[in-house]
Scaffold this active site. Sequence first.
Site, PDB file in Angstrom:
ATOM      1  N   PRO A 225     -51.275 -32.725  56.163  1.00  0.00           N
ATOM      2  CA  PRO A 225     -50.097 -32.050  55.618  1.00  0.00           C
ATOM      3  C   PRO A 225     -49.978 -32.152  54.100  1.00  0.00           C
ATOM      4  CG  PRO A 225     -49.508 -33.269  57.593  1.00  0.00           C
ATOM      5  CD  PRO A 225     -50.911 -33.662  57.262  1.00  0.00           C
TER       6      PRO A 225
ATOM      7  N   GLU B 297     -56.913 -19.566  50.207  1.00  0.00           N
ATOM      8  CA  GLU B 297     -56.516 -18.310  49.566  1.00  0.00           C
ATOM      9  C   GLU B 297     -55.345 -17.601  50.218  1.00  0.00           C
ATOM     10  OE1 GLU B 297     -60.997 -17.573  48.043  1.00  0.00           O
ATOM     11  OE2 GLU B 297     -60.346 -18.422  49.933  1.00  0.00           O
TER      12      GLU B 297
END
Length: 308
Positions: free
Chosen positions: A201, A273
């Site tokens: 995370p 991306e």
Amino acid sequence: MGCATGSFPYARMPGMSVRITIDGEGHATVASAAHEMGMGTTTVQRQHSADRLGLPLESVTVKIGDTSLPFGSFAGGSSQTASLGAAINAASVKLAGELLRMAGNDTPLAGLRANELEFADAGLRKIGDASRHESFKSILKRAARNEISVTGESGTPLEMLKFSIHSRSAIFCELRVSDVTGEIRIDRLVGSFDCGRILNPKTAASQFRGGMIMGLGMALTEETLLDERSGRIMSASITDYHVPVHLDVPDIDVLWTDIPDPRTPMGARGIGEIGVTGVAAAVANAAFNATGRRVRELPLTPDKFLLD
């Protein structure tokens, strides 16, 4: 305010190689020539290797970034994590077979096949039967070996041939536009992402935020200017090619679904991306909401919002 969606295709590179070495103390070293650009490759693959090999995190070392190590492909197209993870999986399968062969007949694992075994508690055990277990250290000691080393290679990404796999996003933007100068100020960004299983995370949140900042640059400042007479790039340095700096970046909140993708190694898809995708559209939509002016060319410079 404005919002937009984003999509970025999943990719996995074939031929990625990883060498796993287990020493006499049961410590694993995972090595590949893959490189680290700061997105957390070493951290995540150390976690994955420990989980895959049934070892505590402190018993795993990851070595990357050296061309003398087994071949590792480039970091690009949000593909490296899945590619390297698939190679670690392949190497661990070979490792189980080699350890079973080395263990011989004087072992709780005698008579089992490699596909009946799993890594657990720093060794191998029969799936679902904790009583039939032997540690790496015990197997190597009985075989009078200091270490065992195997190299595995990720295979053809068949999942890409069978399915169209994408990560997706929803981007939300709140901004202000000066009615005097046309300047845009971003007040808040929120990104929501579906990228399969999130392996770490902390590094994931960093990548999402970094991608969204890149999206702000795409939306507001970044532009390659060409001199049509000579073909030369006029904005060839950071002096003239403007990227977002601290004062350009607002509060950014990120959240994700964390739903594993059953078609990919580790259930993960790339996240590098997808953070970029959708940001410029969300900013443009918010600017339209604020001004009533629809601008379809990037970057969204102040002159495009000044009244005629």
